[in-house]
Design an enzyme around this catalytic site. Sequence first.
Site, PDB file in Angstrom:
ATOM      1  N   ASP A  27      42.403  50.353  38.549  1.00  0.00           N
ATOM      2  CA  ASP A  27      41.323  50.178  37.443  1.00  0.00           C
ATOM      3  C   ASP A  27      41.157  48.785  37.288  1.00  0.00           C
ATOM      4  O   ASP A  27      41.543  47.914  38.165  1.00  0.00           O
ATOM      5  CB  ASP A  27      42.128  50.875  36.106  1.00  0.00           C
ATOM      6  CG  ASP A  27      43.247  50.369  35.424  1.00  0.00           C
ATOM      7  OD1 ASP A  27      43.494  49.245  36.012  1.00  0.00           O
ATOM      8  OD2 ASP A  27      43.797  50.712  34.698  1.00  0.00           O
ATOM      9  N   ARG A  78      42.836  57.038  24.716  1.00  0.00           N
ATOM     10  CA  ARG A  78      42.753  55.622  24.699  1.00  0.00           C
ATOM     11  C   ARG A  78      41.175  55.173  24.588  1.00  0.00           C
ATOM     12  O   ARG A  78      40.531  55.200  25.434  1.00  0.00           O
ATOM     13  CB  ARG A  78      43.339  54.854  25.889  1.00  0.00           C
ATOM     14  CG  ARG A  78      43.274  53.389  25.831  1.00  0.00           C
ATOM     15  CD  ARG A  78      44.140  52.688  26.747  1.00  0.00           C
ATOM     16  NE  ARG A  78      43.764  52.692  28.202  1.00  0.00           N
ATOM     17  CZ  ARG A  78      44.151  51.962  29.193  1.00  0.00           C
ATOM     18  NH1 ARG A  78      45.315  51.339  28.954  1.00  0.00           N
ATOM     19  NH2 ARG A  78      43.764  52.429  30.461  1.00  0.00           N
TER      20      ARG A  78
END
Length: 544
Positions: free
Chosen positions: A449, A168
């Site tokens: 995150d 990603r």
Amino acid sequence: MPFDTKVPGVTILAKVTPEYAQILTPEALTFVATLHRTYEKTRQELLQRRVQRQLQLDQGQLPDFLPETRAIREDSTWRAAKPAPGLQDRRVEITGPVDRKMVINALNSGAATFMADFEDSNAPTWENNLSGQINMKDAIHQRISYTAPNGKQYNIRKDGKIATLIVRPRGWHLDEKHVRVDGQIVSGSLFDFALYFFHNARKSVEIGIGPYFYVPKMESHLEARLWNDVFNTAQDYIGIPRGTIRATALIETILGAFEMDEIIYELRDHSAGLNCGRWDYIFSFIKKLRQSAEYVLPDRSDISMTTPFMDAYVRLLIKTCHKRGVHAMGGMAAQIPIKNNEAANKAAMDKVYNDKLREVKAGHDGTWVAHPDLVKLALKVFNEHMPQPNQLHVRRDDVHVEAADLLNTDVKGAITETGIRANVSVSLIYMEAWLRGAGCVPIHNLMEDAATAEISRSQLWQWAKHQARTNEGVAITPAYLLNVLDEEIEKLAKEMGEQRFKASKLIQAKKHLATQITGQDYNDFLTSLLYDDIVELEQIQARI
């Protein structure tokens, strides 16, 4: 002496070690420059389009399905690409940052795939980004190993049963300020993608799995079109067939949710489906609709996947993906095992089990976990209820989602002082870690995150903006929140002790957070707000 890129127009404003130089080769940097010169103008136009769309939202123009793309949505005949090798069965995907130990553990975890993350679980320091690229190259070439400080050795399994690697890159809004092309700052998205693709695409084709990507934070099908154009250029550049790349698009913005069909359509020859990026989705919902008091939400702990706007989003995603023949991936289980507390650990694991059970019964083809110890639990649920590789046959023709369903905030819950303090505390702890270069942080037995910090600070902003009240009737004013911020800093200082506190980045984090919780200034992304604090530019400005 500054690093000589040997590429006209390309300047590196950061220290380049001999190891980094193996990634920043003239050939790789020429590819970065080619993508930048071809697509930077379009990227900037799309970012400006986001600004204009936000102005419309602020003026009360709510999101809706696009009339100009109705034909794409209503045409039931088109399909995206068939699942690629290594992506037919994705029942459990593990995600995490690109540090070396994590990469090895994730590849060995027993998960079907590993999403190696240069985005929300990676603080994009120069060191993190370049060492991450080295780790990706070593992983694809199956030569990655690691020796821990205590001497423990980590190596990938020799039986071939390692997870399929998916990378990603950063979202379109993020820059890589250490790299300039023709004096312009390079896109973080293109930098991450280009270096990984250039060094690993041919090897991926050779071993028959890849190159594969997750593409994040898109707000329109035009942003997906840009990725598709980049993919075509990249494949042509190194001479592999178009359609070799596959990309899963995260639907983690409220605007993207209204263009799911269109996003798949734009990526169709490269599409590997859509993913429910649910925590970022809540963040986007608050952010995009923040000027309207109608969309004030209660404590984030009261917002679940059964909340009306979240439930509608999931059902629409599954139906849309399966209609087009691609995977509908579920969301993250952020829990981590709780040691020395059997009851608390059981409660956490039960929560994971029930979450994954809901996903597989809804029709998802796979799910995400953040910790290797959760892989077996998630596999157990999906193996029991999905014996075949996926559920593309589950068409969900019973689902009919209108625009109002995606905006339905009939949420049971309240705003509490506990919720306020939790948002402040989590934001501070995460931001402090991010400023130290850690983008994936264990907080209160969850692996967090950037998404959690984004939801937290956005809720605080929203509550201050609309003078919301707690369940006890206390008005949530800027002064109230700034006082809570002071108190939470004091609490953390006591817990850490004077020496650790002074060595931390908490005061720096507090300074930034204070600008984001008064209902006035609002930065689109915390990662953008904090980025300059971790940029380390070499003093070679004369060469720019």
